[in-house]
Design a protein around this motif. Structure first.
Motif, short mmCIF file in Angstrom:
data_model
loop_
_atom_site.label_atom_id
_atom_site.label_comp_id
_atom_site.label_asym_id
_atom_site.label_seq_id
_atom_site.Cartn_x
_atom_site.Cartn_y
_atom_site.Cartn_z
N ILE A 28 0.73 -0.96 -0.03
CA ILE A 28 -0.06 0.12 0.09
C ILE A 28 0.81 1.26 -0.01
N GLU A 29 0.44 2.04 -0.94
CA GLU A 29 1.16 3.53 -0.76
C GLU A 29 0.73 4.39 0.25
N THR A 30 1.62 5.01 0.86
CA THR A 30 0.95 6.07 1.76
C THR A 30 1.29 7.28 1.47
N THR A 31 0.60 8.06 0.87
CA THR A 31 0.92 9.36 0.34
C THR A 31 0.52 10.58 0.85
N VAL A 32 1.05 11.73 0.62
CA VAL A 32 0.96 13.03 1.10
C VAL A 32 0.86 14.01 0.14
N PRO A 33 -0.26 14.74 -0.33
CA PRO A 33 -0.42 15.35 -1.48
C PRO A 33 0.78 16.84 -1.31
N ASP A 34 1.64 17.21 -1.84
CA ASP A 34 2.59 18.23 -1.59
C ASP A 34 1.93 19.49 -2.38
N MET A 35 2.65 20.45 -2.06
CA MET A 35 2.19 21.69 -2.60
C MET A 35 1.77 21.91 -4.04
N ALA A 36 2.55 21.11 -4.85
CA ALA A 36 2.06 21.21 -6.37
C ALA A 36 1.07 20.19 -6.60
N GLY A 37 0.64 19.54 -5.55
CA GLY A 37 -0.25 18.53 -5.81
C GLY A 37 0.23 17.38 -6.21
N ILE A 38 1.38 16.93 -6.18
CA ILE A 38 2.14 15.91 -6.38
C ILE A 38 2.35 14.84 -5.26
N GLY A 41 5.37 10.09 -0.50
CA GLY A 41 5.33 9.12 0.47
C GLY A 41 6.13 7.66 0.49
N LYS A 42 5.46 6.77 0.97
CA LYS A 42 6.06 5.48 1.02
C LYS A 42 5.35 4.28 0.60
N VAL A 43 5.83 3.28 0.23
CA VAL A 43 5.32 2.16 -0.19
C VAL A 43 5.63 1.09 0.99
N GLN A 44 4.56 0.52 1.63
CA GLN A 44 4.93 -0.45 2.63
C GLN A 44 4.02 -1.71 2.50
N PRO A 45 4.41 -2.83 3.06
CA PRO A 45 3.54 -4.06 3.17
C PRO A 45 2.38 -3.82 4.07
N VAL A 46 1.29 -4.44 3.36
CA VAL A 46 -0.02 -4.16 4.20
C VAL A 46 0.25 -4.75 5.68
#
Length: 452
Positions: A28-38, A41-46
């Motif tokens: 699962i990707e744990t993602t944060v939208p940054d200032m550009a909307g990109i 984050g990280k990819v980790q095992p479920v």
């Protein structure tokens, strides 16, 4: 995959883990939208996924669009911040080789409070202001973009989907439908990808530019819609790559063709579920005028949220069907603020100012903030315009440096968004502008290099 739904039915950790296991998802990707909307984050095992506990450098919020960093003079070190999963945002990722999912994370401090510099927190802060008044804002974004061959060099003068000038003219077909059939494989896969990610899109149309299209999003909760646009931009790029194409969200792609916008339809509902812009008689009320008045008063002051890059101002300065004013009118696309014809319950205003290059969280937050301030301060709107406003005086700002200064100096911006966000965002944009100005553009090399 075994499951049919885009994500868990309930926003609980137990339901999320059950859904992930049922769909055979191991990463699962744990993602944060940054200032550009990109997404960062990280990819980790479920097996290691938890709602809280993940940490990531605060610096990702200060990461510029070209991956340099601006942490400001007050930075005391490259510290970490904690992340908290918004479990309602878990979605499958259709294009990965192994079953994968993504979840959007909120940035929090050690006390569990949202970190004000994060774009998603900026939108949450504006929504909380509405909630305190018993108001529920509803938005419906419309996003324009260009489709071009994947091997086209973006820094040359070649045109989207066109091999020569004859092809270019053939591709200019506003509201035509033939292009959708020619690109049916691409659009079919895009529609299926959006369905799998619970991205609620509506109509597609061809726009004024060669190879330019617009997608409409169904109206709804502003945070959900910002999440949808965030996921859509990533999804369409992956789908386009499968068809040897690329999707371009640059605000101004071609100097002699239409720019790409991010239109925001917005309305507000009261505790009774009725449109707060309509009176008992079904006519527009004073609050609607105050909302429009707030947009007219503060859009220029908050312009950096709607035009975040030097290229954004090429669109605003071009006079190519782009708004150059803050006038408003009923069913008038030449003004910056259009009021579509609608019944009392659907009364709304469309902000046509923002470019397609915006961060969706910040553009939606900025537009709602302007309207909120207008209602709070009871700012009267100007008289509506019932003719073309393309010849109206330019009412915006012509350069990002002016917009940066305007946001920094705005007491209202600090009031509604918080000092942490305003300071970091303005500083980052200044950093990006200085980097941009260090580059020698083609115009200077090709023209000045041979003539002076």
């Amino acid at each position: 995959m075994n499951g049919e739904t885009a994500g868990p039915a309930e926003a609980t950790l137990e339901a999320a883990l059950e859904w992930l296991r049922a769909n055979g998802i191991e990463r699962i990707e744990t993602t944060v939208p940054d200032m550009a909307g990109i997404g960062r984050g990280k990819v980790q095992p479920v097996s290691q996924f938890k709602q809280t506990g993940t940490r990531i450098p605060y610096a990702i919020l200060a990461q510029t669009v070209n991956s340099t960093f601006h942490l400001g003079k007050d930075n005391v070190g490259d510290r970490d911040m904690s992340l908290r999963a918004d479990l309602s945002t878990i979605r499958r990722i259709p294009w990965t080789s192994e079953p994968s999912a993504v979840v959007i994370m909120d940035c929090i401090d050690d006390d569990g409070n949202l970190i004000g510099a994060a774009p998603r927190a900026a939108l949450a802060r504006i929504l909380s202001l509405y909630e305190q008044e018993g108001w529920t804002p509803v938005v419906a974004p419309e996003v324009e973009f260009y489709i071009a061959p994947a091997n086209e060099d973006p820094w040359t003068r070649t045109r989207a989907m066109a091999q020569d000038e004859d092809d270019l003219e053939d591709l200019i077909d506003p509201y035509g439908t033939d292009r959708f059939h020619e690109l049916s494989g691409f659009f079919s896969e895009l529609e299926e990808t959006c369905r799998k990610q619970d991205i609620e899109t509506g109509a597609l149309s061809q726009e004024l530019g060669p190879g330019q299209f617009e997608v409409n999003f169904d109206h709804g909760d502003p945070m959900k819609l910002a999440d949808d646009v965030f996921h859509f931009k990533r999804a369409i790029r992956h789908v386009a790559a499968n068809h040897d194409l690329r999707a371009i969200f640059l605000s101004k792609v071609h100097e002699d063709a239409a720019g790409s916008a991010f239109h925001i339809h917005q309305s507000v509902y009261g505790r009774d579920g009725n449109n707060a812009f309509s009176g008992p008689d079904g006519e527009a009320n004073e609050r609607f005028g105050h909302y429009i008045g707030g947009l007219q008063r503060y859009l220029r002051e908050f312009l950096l949220l709607f035009a975040p890059y030097p290229n954004s101002y090429r669109r605003l300065n071009s006079h190519w069907a782009s708004p150059i004013n803050l006038e408003w009118g009923i069913d008038n696309r030449t003004v910056g603020l259009r009021v579509p014809v609608a019944n009392a319950q659907a009364r709304r205003v469309e902000n046509r100012l923002a470019g397609a290059d915006v961060n969706p969280y910040l553009a939606i937050a900025g537009s709602l903030a302007c309207g909120y301030l207008g209602m709070q301060q009871q700012i009267a709107a100007s008289a509506p315009v019932d003719k073309s406003a393309y010849d109206a005086p330019f009412a915006l700002l012509r350069h990002p440096h002016y917009a940066i200064g305007s946001l920094r100096q705005s007491k209202e911006a600090v009031e509604v968004f918080g000092e942490e966000f305003v300071t970091l965002f303005a500083g980052m944009k200044e950093h990006e502008c200085l980097e941009f100005e260090e580059r020698v553009p083609v115009w200077e090399r090709e023209l000045l290099g041979w003539t002076i």
